[in-house]
Motif scaffolding. Structure first.
Motif, PDB file in Angstrom:
ATOM      1  N   ILE A  16       0.847  -1.199   0.000  1.00 43.98           N
ATOM      2  CA  ILE A  16       0.000   0.000   0.000  1.00 43.98           C
ATOM      3  C   ILE A  16       0.881   1.247   0.000  1.00 43.98           C
ATOM      4  CG2 ILE A  16      -1.732   1.314   1.306  1.00 43.98           C
ATOM      5  CD1 ILE A  16      -2.932  -1.359   2.208  1.00 43.98           C
ATOM      6  N   GLY A  17       1.987   1.169   0.739  1.00 40.70           N
ATOM      7  CA  GLY A  17       2.928   2.287   0.739  1.00 40.70           C
ATOM      8  C   GLY A  17       3.365   2.633  -0.672  1.00 40.70           C
ATOM      9  N   TYR A  18       3.688   1.612  -1.448  1.00 39.49           N
ATOM     10  CA  TYR A  18       4.162   1.837  -2.824  1.00 39.49           C
ATOM     11  C   TYR A  18       3.070   2.482  -3.678  1.00 39.49           C
ATOM     12  CZ  TYR A  18       6.857   0.913  -7.084  1.00 39.49           C
ATOM     13  OH  TYR A  18       7.570   1.058  -8.246  1.00 39.49           O
ATOM     14  N   ALA A  19       1.826   2.085  -3.413  1.00 41.04           N
ATOM     15  CA  ALA A  19       0.715   2.661  -4.181  1.00 41.04           C
ATOM     16  C   ALA A  19       0.377   4.086  -3.707  1.00 41.04           C
ATOM     17  CB  ALA A  19      -0.522   1.772  -4.076  1.00 41.04           C
ATOM     18  N   LEU A  20       0.760   4.429  -2.485  1.00 39.75           N
ATOM     19  CA  LEU A  20       0.446   5.754  -1.935  1.00 39.75           C
ATOM     20  C   LEU A  20       1.465   6.822  -2.319  1.00 39.75           C
ATOM     21  CD1 LEU A  20      -0.461   5.125   1.836  1.00 39.75           C
ATOM     22  CD2 LEU A  20      -1.890   6.363   0.173  1.00 39.75           C
ATOM     23  N   LEU A 155      -9.505   3.982   8.742  1.00 40.36           N
ATOM     24  CA  LEU A 155     -10.009   3.991   7.366  1.00 40.36           C
ATOM     25  C   LEU A 155     -11.195   3.046   7.186  1.00 40.36           C
ATOM     26  CD1 LEU A 155      -9.162   5.221   4.532  1.00 40.36           C
ATOM     27  CD2 LEU A 155      -8.273   2.944   4.038  1.00 40.36           C
ATOM     28  N   THR A 156     -12.371   3.613   6.859  1.00 42.23           N
ATOM     29  CA  THR A 156     -13.472   2.785   6.335  1.00 42.23           C
ATOM     30  C   THR A 156     -13.920   3.334   4.980  1.00 42.23           C
ATOM     31  OG1 THR A 156     -15.082   4.037   7.655  1.00 42.23           O
ATOM     32  CG2 THR A 156     -14.337   1.933   8.556  1.00 42.23           C
ATOM     33  N   ARG A 157     -13.117   4.240   4.430  1.00 40.70           N
ATOM     34  CA  ARG A 157     -13.456   4.824   3.137  1.00 40.70           C
ATOM     35  C   ARG A 157     -13.404   3.768   2.026  1.00 40.70           C
ATOM     36  NH1 ARG A 157     -13.781  10.128   1.474  1.00 40.70           N
ATOM     37  NH2 ARG A 157     -14.463  10.209  -0.688  1.00 40.70           N
ATOM     38  N   LEU A 158     -12.545   2.782   2.184  1.00 38.02           N
ATOM     39  CA  LEU A 158     -12.514   1.733   1.166  1.00 38.02           C
ATOM     40  C   LEU A 158     -13.845   0.981   1.160  1.00 38.02           C
ATOM     41  CD1 LEU A 158     -11.148   0.068  -1.021  1.00 38.02           C
ATOM     42  CD2 LEU A 158      -9.987  -1.245   0.764  1.00 38.02           C
ATOM     43  N   ASP A 159     -14.384   0.692   2.330  1.00 38.47           N
ATOM     44  CA  ASP A 159     -15.689   0.037   2.409  1.00 38.47           C
ATOM     45  C   ASP A 159     -16.763   0.926   1.777  1.00 38.47           C
ATOM     46  OD1 ASP A 159     -14.588  -2.124   4.175  1.00 38.47           O
ATOM     47  OD2 ASP A 159     -14.236  -0.384   5.445  1.00 38.47           O
ATOM     48  N   HIS A 160     -16.681   2.201   2.080  1.00 39.06           N
ATOM     49  CA  HIS A 160     -17.619   3.191   1.523  1.00 39.06           C
ATOM     50  C   HIS A 160     -17.542   3.191  -0.015  1.00 39.06           C
ATOM     51  CE1 HIS A 160     -19.830   7.084   1.671  1.00 39.06           C
ATOM     52  NE2 HIS A 160     -19.147   7.318   0.573  1.00 39.06           N
ATOM     53  N   ASN A 161     -16.334   3.260  -0.526  1.00 36.76           N
ATOM     54  CA  ASN A 161     -16.174   3.286  -1.980  1.00 36.76           C
ATOM     55  C   ASN A 161     -16.623   1.976  -2.620  1.00 36.76           C
ATOM     56  OD1 ASN A 161     -15.216   5.885  -1.843  1.00 36.76           O
ATOM     57  ND2 ASN A 161     -13.050   5.333  -2.108  1.00 36.76           N
ATOM     58  N   ALA A 252      -8.438   4.980  -1.319  1.00 35.82           N
ATOM     59  CA  ALA A 252      -9.365   5.357  -0.251  1.00 35.82           C
ATOM     60  C   ALA A 252      -8.657   6.195   0.820  1.00 35.82           C
ATOM     61  CB  ALA A 252      -9.983   4.109   0.372  1.00 35.82           C
ATOM     62  N   THR A 253      -7.398   5.870   1.075  1.00 41.24           N
ATOM     63  CA  THR A 253      -6.614   6.626   2.053  1.00 41.24           C
ATOM     64  C   THR A 253      -6.447   8.074   1.586  1.00 41.24           C
ATOM     65  OG1 THR A 253      -5.445   4.585   2.588  1.00 41.24           O
ATOM     66  CG2 THR A 253      -4.448   6.633   3.367  1.00 41.24           C
ATOM     67  N   ILE A 254      -6.162   8.236   0.298  1.00 42.08           N
ATOM     68  CA  ILE A 254      -6.037   9.574  -0.285  1.00 42.08           C
ATOM     69  C   ILE A 254      -7.381  10.311  -0.170  1.00 42.08           C
ATOM     70  CG2 ILE A 254      -5.639  10.852  -2.445  1.00 42.08           C
ATOM     71  CD1 ILE A 254      -3.080   9.513  -2.053  1.00 42.08           C
ATOM     72  N   ASP A 255      -8.482   9.637  -0.514  1.00 39.29           N
ATOM     73  CA  ASP A 255      -9.816  10.256  -0.416  1.00 39.29           C
ATOM     74  C   ASP A 255     -10.079  10.733   1.010  1.00 39.29           C
ATOM     75  OD1 ASP A 255     -10.398   9.695  -3.067  1.00 39.29           O
ATOM     76  OD2 ASP A 255     -11.764   8.019  -2.637  1.00 39.29           O
ATOM     77  N   HIS A 256      -9.785   9.862   1.989  1.00 37.33           N
ATOM     78  CA  HIS A 256     -10.056  10.171   3.399  1.00 37.33           C
ATOM     79  C   HIS A 256      -9.332  11.453   3.813  1.00 37.33           C
ATOM     80  CE1 HIS A 256     -10.547   8.826   7.772  1.00 37.33           C
ATOM     81  NE2 HIS A 256      -9.521   9.639   7.883  1.00 37.33           N
ATOM     82  N   VAL A 257      -8.036  11.508   3.540  1.00 36.82           N
ATOM     83  CA  VAL A 257      -7.258  12.660   4.003  1.00 36.82           C
ATOM     84  C   VAL A 257      -7.610  13.913   3.201  1.00 36.82           C
ATOM     85  CG1 VAL A 257      -4.940  13.632   4.273  1.00 36.82           C
ATOM     86  CG2 VAL A 257      -5.394  11.255   4.927  1.00 36.82           C
TER      87      VAL A 257
END
Ligand code: NAI
Length: 335
Positions: A16-20, A155-161, A252-257
């Motif tokens: 996930i770090g690499y994707a972020l 993070l629950t934004r991934l679930d949301h998305n 989703a992490t990007i969306d959240h922040v």
């Protein structure tokens, strides 16, 4: 760029770090006006991978990227941090008991919480991605007594998305037309993806499903197809892809922040934050709610009516969170 922010990523050498990292460095986290200093925190065996990512960041020549530091020292990683993405954790392995899992994560998140307390910027915002995310956020927060607890989110934004994606497919409606989906509770299989208040193109989603399927079949689809598919999507991704969700988790992490910093504009979203007692969720428990971001702060959406089914599902997920909290308390991880 008009401003400069320090963003700390734990587990930065992982998937996930690499994707972020590249999305943050390109400006997608904090916008085109904010230059970024990246701090990559790893454990010793993950340092080479993080160092490799740092070389590639250099080779990407991002105009907004001011510096990249790789370290295995939490104190220097969080010194002056404005944003902390806590990705590195100890997920449950085969045959691992829950007590072992929580103890292993306590050993990660307690010292990181203390390092945030000691050195992070006054406006620090934390999102925990590493599982069990809600409880890991509680542990970190408990070790950062000087940081307001609402700065520790999970993070629950991934679930949301994921819920938006499923609805979009079922209703043949673009995601951009959907609003006001909610994820309640724990980021686990007990979560409650709730579409009772959701709309598509301004019309209630439940009504549209009833038109499409009939009332009984719509209720069954929500209960037996939609909810379990969203709640167990992580397992489906592993089965199909042969590896866990990575790019969607980073997204989703990007969306959240970015919503937290810049505000929500298209209705509400979902995030796990310490309860203020809303909807009967015990105060302080890090649980997912429908939320809006206003003036840089998450606000739990108030006044939603919950029917008996919703109440039961939320209570079940909250009960799981309470159990996790009690287990962590017994281990002495809440300070
Ligand atoms: P990964 O195993 O590829 O990377 C994790 C990295 O964290 C490794 O490089 C490891 O060395 C590092 N790490 C471990 N302990 C650390 C510590 N104390 N300090 C700094 N770094 C440390 O795993 P991946 O795929 O990147 O996933 C990371 C976490 O995210 C997992 O716990 C996973 O379950 C969780 N996850 C959460 C989601 C959510 O929606 N909340 C969605 C998908 C994954």
């Amino acid at each position: 760029a008009n401003s400069l922010a320090t963003v700390t990523i734990t587990g930065a050498g992982g998937q996930i770090g690499y994707a972020l990292l590249f999305r943050i460095a390109s400006g997608q986290l904090l916008g085109p006006d904010t230059a970024v200093r990246l701090r990559l925190l790893e454990i010793p065996q993950g340092l080479r991978s993080a160092e490799g990512a740092a070389l590639e960041l250099q080779d990407s020549a991002f105009p907004l990227l001011q510096s990249v530091d790789v370290t295995d020292d939490a104190a220097s990683a969080f010194d002056g941090a404005n944003v902390g993405l806590l990705v590195g954790s100890r997920p449950r392995g085969p045959g691992m008991e829950r007590g072992d899992l929580l103890a292993a994560n306590g050993a990660i998140f307690a010292p990181q919480g203390a390092a945030i307390n000691a050195g992070a910027a006054d406006d620090v915002r934390i999102v925990v991605v590493g599982n069990p995310a809600n409880t890991n956020a509680s542990i970190a927060s408990a070790h950062a007594p000087d940081v307001p607890c609402e700065r520790f989110t999970a993070l629950t934004r991934l679930d949301h998305n994921r819920a938006l994606g499923q609805l979009s497919e079922a209703l043949h409606t673009p995601v951009s037309q959907l609003r006001d989906v909610s994820i309640w509770g724990n980021h686990s299989a007990t979560q409650f993806p709730d579409i009772a208040h959701a709309t598509a193109g301004g019309r209630p989603v439940v009504e549209l499903l009833e038109e499409q399927l009939g009332a009984d079949a719509a209720r069954e689809w929500i209960r037996d197809v939609f909810i379990p598919r969203v709640a167990k999507r992580g397992a489906e991704i592993i089965e199909v892809r042969g590896s866990s969700s990575v790019a969607s988790a980073a997204n989703a992490t990007i969306d959240h922040v970015s919503d937290w910093v810049s505000g929500t504009t298209h209705g509400w979203t979902s995030a796990a934050l310490p309860s203020d007692g809303s909807y009967g969720v015990p105060e302080g428990l890090v649980s997912s709610f429908p939320v809006e971001s206003i003036d840089g702060q998450w606000r739990i959406v108030q006044g939603l009516e919950l029917d008996a089914f919703a109440r039961e599902r939320i209570d079940a997920s909250v009960a799981e969170l309470i159990e996790e909290r009690e287990a962590v308390r017994t281990l002495g991880l809440l300070g």
